[in-house]
Every structure is written in structure tokens, then in C-alpha cells.
Design an enzyme around this catalytic site. Structure first.
Site, PDB file in Angstrom:
ATOM      1  N   SER A 225       0.873  -1.181   0.000  1.00  8.23           N
ATOM      2  CA  SER A 225       0.000   0.000   0.000  1.00  8.23           C
ATOM      3  C   SER A 225       0.909   1.229   0.000  1.00  8.23           C
ATOM      4  O   SER A 225       1.295   1.725   1.048  1.00  8.23           O
ATOM      5  CB  SER A 225      -0.900  -0.002   1.237  1.00  8.23           C
ATOM      6  OG  SER A 225      -1.646  -1.192   1.310  1.00  8.23           O
TER       7      SER A 225
ATOM      8  N   LYS B 148      -6.625   2.007  -2.913  1.00  8.54           N
ATOM      9  CA  LYS B 148      -6.335   1.285  -1.670  1.00  8.54           C
ATOM     10  C   LYS B 148      -6.357   2.229  -0.462  1.00  8.54           C
ATOM     11  O   LYS B 148      -6.959   1.944   0.575  1.00  8.54           O
ATOM     12  CB  LYS B 148      -4.976   0.590  -1.780  1.00  8.54           C
ATOM     13  CG  LYS B 148      -4.459  -0.008  -0.491  1.00  8.54           C
ATOM     14  CD  LYS B 148      -5.367  -1.094   0.047  1.00  8.54           C
ATOM     15  CE  LYS B 148      -4.974  -1.507   1.456  1.00  8.54           C
ATOM     16  NZ  LYS B 148      -5.917  -2.442   2.054  1.00  8.54           N
TER      17      LYS B 148
ATOM     18  N   LYS C  58      -0.425   5.040   8.295  1.00  9.12           N
ATOM     19  CA  LYS C  58       0.238   5.424   7.041  1.00  9.12           C
ATOM     20  C   LYS C  58      -0.777   5.533   5.900  1.00  9.12           C
ATOM     21  O   LYS C  58      -0.778   6.486   5.123  1.00  9.12           O
ATOM     22  CB  LYS C  58       1.320   4.383   6.725  1.00  9.12           C
ATOM     23  CG  LYS C  58       1.988   4.506   5.399  1.00  9.12           C
ATOM     24  CD  LYS C  58       1.841   3.363   4.416  1.00  9.12           C
ATOM     25  CE  LYS C  58       1.355   2.044   4.824  1.00  9.12           C
ATOM     26  NZ  LYS C  58       1.269   0.994   3.853  1.00  9.12           N
TER      27      LYS C  58
HETATM   28  P1  NAD Z   1       4.833  -6.554   7.651  1.00  3.78           P
HETATM   29  O1  NAD Z   1       5.488  -5.483   8.441  1.00  3.78           O
HETATM   30  O2  NAD Z   1       4.312  -7.760   8.356  1.00  3.78           O
HETATM   31  O3  NAD Z   1       5.826  -7.077   6.506  1.00  3.78           O
HETATM   32  C1  NAD Z   1       6.740  -6.255   5.820  1.00  3.78           C
HETATM   33  C2  NAD Z   1       8.000  -7.078   5.582  1.00  3.78           C
HETATM   34  O4  NAD Z   1       8.907  -6.303   4.808  1.00  3.78           O
HETATM   35  C3  NAD Z   1       8.727  -7.448   6.876  1.00  3.78           C
HETATM   36  O5  NAD Z   1       8.909  -8.857   6.924  1.00  3.78           O
HETATM   37  C4  NAD Z   1      10.058  -6.696   6.794  1.00  3.78           C
HETATM   38  O6  NAD Z   1      11.135  -7.414   7.367  1.00  3.78           O
HETATM   39  C5  NAD Z   1      10.206  -6.578   5.289  1.00  3.78           C
HETATM   40  N1  NAD Z   1      11.074  -5.480   4.878  1.00  3.78           N
HETATM   41  C6  NAD Z   1      11.080  -4.201   5.319  1.00  3.78           C
HETATM   42  N2  NAD Z   1      12.008  -3.486   4.655  1.00  3.78           N
HETATM   43  C7  NAD Z   1      12.574  -4.333   3.749  1.00  3.78           C
HETATM   44  C8  NAD Z   1      13.590  -4.203   2.767  1.00  3.78           C
HETATM   45  N3  NAD Z   1      14.209  -3.030   2.554  1.00  3.78           N
HETATM   46  N4  NAD Z   1      13.932  -5.283   2.030  1.00  3.78           N
HETATM   47  C9  NAD Z   1      13.341  -6.488   2.254  1.00  3.78           C
HETATM   48  N5  NAD Z   1      12.374  -6.675   3.167  1.00  3.78           N
HETATM   49  C10 NAD Z   1      12.002  -5.609   3.906  1.00  3.78           C
HETATM   50  O7  NAD Z   1       3.691  -5.830   6.818  1.00  3.78           O
HETATM   51  P2  NAD Z   1       2.403  -6.499   6.133  1.00  3.78           P
HETATM   52  O8  NAD Z   1       1.296  -6.481   7.122  1.00  3.78           O
HETATM   53  O9  NAD Z   1       2.794  -7.747   5.451  1.00  3.78           O
HETATM   54  O10 NAD Z   1       2.059  -5.350   5.056  1.00  3.78           O
HETATM   55  C11 NAD Z   1       2.786  -5.224   3.845  1.00  3.78           C
HETATM   56  C12 NAD Z   1       2.068  -4.194   2.977  1.00  3.78           C
HETATM   57  O11 NAD Z   1       0.730  -4.648   2.736  1.00  3.78           O
HETATM   58  C13 NAD Z   1       1.942  -2.817   3.653  1.00  3.78           C
HETATM   59  O12 NAD Z   1       2.056  -1.812   2.672  1.00  3.78           O
HETATM   60  C14 NAD Z   1       0.526  -2.848   4.241  1.00  3.78           C
HETATM   61  O13 NAD Z   1       0.001  -1.543   4.398  1.00  3.78           O
HETATM   62  C15 NAD Z   1      -0.214  -3.674   3.213  1.00  3.78           C
HETATM   63  N6  NAD Z   1      -1.393  -4.429   3.692  1.00  3.78           N
HETATM   64  C16 NAD Z   1      -1.371  -5.115   4.882  1.00  3.78           C
HETATM   65  C17 NAD Z   1      -2.509  -5.838   5.276  1.00  3.78           C
HETATM   66  C18 NAD Z   1      -2.566  -6.610   6.580  1.00  3.78           C
HETATM   67  O14 NAD Z   1      -3.666  -7.029   6.988  1.00  3.78           O
HETATM   68  N7  NAD Z   1      -1.449  -6.858   7.259  1.00  3.78           N
HETATM   69  C19 NAD Z   1      -3.649  -5.862   4.462  1.00  3.78           C
HETATM   70  C20 NAD Z   1      -3.614  -5.181   3.232  1.00  3.78           C
HETATM   71  C21 NAD Z   1      -2.480  -4.467   2.854  1.00  3.78           C
END
Ligand code: NAD
Length: 298
Positions: A102, A177, A246
Site C-alpha cells: 500500500s 487502496k 500510514k
Molecule cells: P509486515 O510489516 O508484516 O511485513 C513487511 C515485511 O517487509 C517485513 O517482513 C520486513 O522485514 C520486510 N522489509 C522491510 N524493509 C525491507 C527491505 N528493505 N527489504 C526487504 N524486506 C524488507 O507488513 P504487512 O502487514 O505484510 O504489510 C505489507 C504491505 O501490505 C503494507 O504496505 C501494508 O500496508 C499492506 N497491507 C497489509 C494488510 C494486513 O492485513 N497486514 C492488508 C492489506 C495491505
């Protein structure tokens, strides 16, 4: 071989709450998936599930025809693609990047221009649905970008989502989104606030949620969050408050950049930012209820 598997090696950057199950769906669809994440634990779990794990984005992208990013925000995506050791260093002209994070839509437009200068295509395809639907492969996916590129990506997207909705040019998926999460967050905040007031008046909050769900106040949060995650006291939705805050900032900024006086969006962004500073970055977004109830109401 499934349609998704014919698209060649896929690099998947970001194996967190959402990325890990999404990348696993691609493995199950027969794709060769090269995953990476800052977390060694996430890389190890992905390898156990049949993926190939790499430490850096550049290594992950070696030989990949397509790169999927599922990272916290657009700034992290840009760094993983174009920063030192980034995926773009390894990608060949004609490669396709799909940003499923997102991210902020105007940043996505800029990123598309920079990648185009290297002959790398970009679409944005963020998701809605949360962890459970990521595991089931039933996410809602909203895709922005050139129609032919969205169709090229469709077999991969359909391995992860039940609906894939093309919404317009590059950045449109990210705009949709952020705006959909504004609507979701506003509905959740209203449900929490109303349940707290009902409780203070002497109505059992669980009974009040039953009333909401039988009435016009019903929404996704009243049906799927209020009892299982909030009133149960587990606060374990799997979606961080920092990520929701965010998204609301992104939606409010977008309205401002378009010259729209979005009072509701501004108020929601402030409420969630205040709750985040009070509860800290480890808070689940459902803990907004605890923040709203902080003065002793329950
Ligand atoms: P999360 O924090 O669980 O996962 C993010 C991952 O990215 C982590 O494992 C972290 O170690 C990794 N990361 C961070 N910086 C990095 C880099 N430079 N290189 C490689 N890996 C890196 O987050 P999430 O909940 O999986 O969300 C991911 C995206 O999806 C976000 O943009 C969020 O807004 C969106 N989203 C989340 C949900 C939800 O329910 N969790 C639902 C819809 C959308």
C-alpha cells in the site's frame, strides 16, 4: 503447468505478514519464486515452504522476469528497487515490477517514470482482505497501470486474489487502496466509539455489536473485528496500527494534493496518528479501541 507458472521466475520482496502467504500461494501455483526479506526468520520459513530465499533484493531479482514487492510503504519499495543492492541492478529490459504494497500513489507515478528509463515496466496492485484472505488466496486486488501489463500479470494476481479489478492508470490502485482503507478505518473507529458509549450507558458491548450487525450500522469491522478481535481482548488482527495510520495519511495527502477539503479524511488521519503515538509502533490497528476507551469507558 498453471498460467502463473508460465510467467517465469518471480522475485518476491517482502515476506512479512502478507507477503509470506502470498508468495506461498505462488509456489503452490507452480511458480519458481525467489524470495527476500530483511528478516532471516522469514527467509527460512519461505525456504521451508518451497521457495528460494536470498538476502538482497538484487540477488533475488537475478534472472527474474517479474518482481513483486510487498513492503511497508512506497519509500521502502523505491529503496528495494533502485537503492544500492536493489532489484533494478539485476533486472533485464522488459521485466515487470508489481508493487502490491500500500504505497502513496504520486510516488508510484514517479517510480514508474524512473523504472521506464531503464525499460522496466511497473504496475501497482495493492490488496485488501488481511492475513486470512492472503492465506486462502482470496484477496481483493486493485490494479493500476497499462491494461496490457495488468493482463500480463493477471495469472500471478489470480493465484493470490479472488477479484482483480483494473482501476485506471499507474498509481490508481494505490489511490483506491488508501481511500478504501479510509472508509474501513472510519467504519471501525465509529464502531469502537459507539460500543464504548453504549457500554458506559449500561448496554453490554457484545449485545450492542449484535444490534449493529442487525442494523444499518453494520460494516466489515462490526462483522469481522468487533467481537473476534476487540471485545475478545486479543487485538491480533495482523494489521499494524502503523500501517493503517500510514494509509490514512496517504488518503488525506492525496485529497490535499487534489485540492479537496476532505475533513473526514483529515480527522481520521489525525485520530490514528495520535493513537499510534500513544500506543507505539508494535500496536495492532484494532487497539484503536483501547486508545478510545483510555479514559475509563468500556
Ligand atoms: P509486515 O510489516 O508484516 O511485513 C513487511 C515485511 O517487509 C517485513 O517482513 C520486513 O522485514 C520486510 N522489509 C522491510 N524493509 C525491507 C527491505 N528493505 N527489504 C526487504 N524486506 C524488507 O507488513 P504487512 O502487514 O505484510 O504489510 C505489507 C504491505 O501490505 C503494507 O504496505 C501494508 O500496508 C499492506 N497491507 C497489509 C494488510 C494486513 O492485513 N497486514 C492488508 C492489506 C495491505
Amino acid at each position: 503447468m498453471t498460467d502463473a507458472a508460465t510467467l517465469g521466475p518471480v522475485a518476491f520482496i517482502g515476506l512479512g505478514t502478507m507477503g509470506l502467504p502470498m508468495a506461498t500461494r505462488l509456489v503452490e501455483a507452480g511458480c519458481a519464486v525467489r524470495g527476500s526479506d530483511l528478516s532471516a526468520a522469514a527467509r527460512a520459513v519461505f525456504a521451508e515452504r518451497g521457495g528460494m530465499s536470498f538476502e538482497t533484493a538484487r540477488e533475488t531479482a537475478e534472472g527474474a522476469a517479474c518482481v513483486i514487492t510487498m513492503l511497508p510503504d512506497g519509500k521502502v519499495v523505491r529503496e528495494a528497487l533502485l537503492g544500492p543492492g536493489g532489484a533494478a541492478e539485476a533486472l533485464r529490459p522488459g521485466a515487470l515490477v508489481i508493487d502490491m504494497s500500500s504505497s502513496a500513489p504520486l510516488g508510484t507515478r514517479d517510480l514508474a517514470r524512473e523504472l521506464a528509463a531503464r525499460k522496466i515496466d511497473l504496475i501497482d496492485a495493492p490488496v485488501s482482505g488481511g492475513l486470512k484472505r492472503a492465506v486462502d488466496g482470496t484477496l481483493a486486488i486493485m490494479a493500476g497501470g497499462d491494461t496490457a501489463l495488468v493482463e500480463k500479470a493477471r495469472p500471478l494476481l489470480e493465484a493470490m486474489g479472488r477479484t482483480v479489478i483494473p482501476v485506471g492508470p499507474i498509481g490508481s490502485g494505490h489511490a483506491a487502496k488508501a481511500l478504501t482503507n479510509y472508509v474501513s478505518a472510519a467504519g471501525f473507529a465509529a464502531a469502537c466509539e459507539a460500543a464504548i458509549v453504549a457500554g458506559k450507558f449500561g448496554i453490554d458491548p457484545g449485545v450492542f455489536v449484535d444490534v449493529l450487525n442487525a442494523s444499518t450500522g453494520r460494516n466489515n469491522s462490526t462483522e469481522n473485528k468487533m467481537k473476534p478481535v476487540v471485545l475478545s481482548g486479543t487485538f491480533d488482527s495482523g494489521f499494524a496500527m502503523a500501517l493503517m495510520a500510514k494509509d490514512l495519511r496517504t488518503a488525506a495527502d492525496l485529497a490535499e494534493q487534489l485540492g479537496i477539503d476532505a475533513q473526514g479524511g483529515r480527522a481520521a488521519a489525525k485520530l490514528w496518528a495520535d493513537a499510534l503515538s500513544a500506543l507505539g509502533r508494535s500496536a495492532d490497528h484494532s487497539e484503536l479501541y483501547r486508545y478510545l476507551a483510555r479514559d475509563g469507558a468500556s
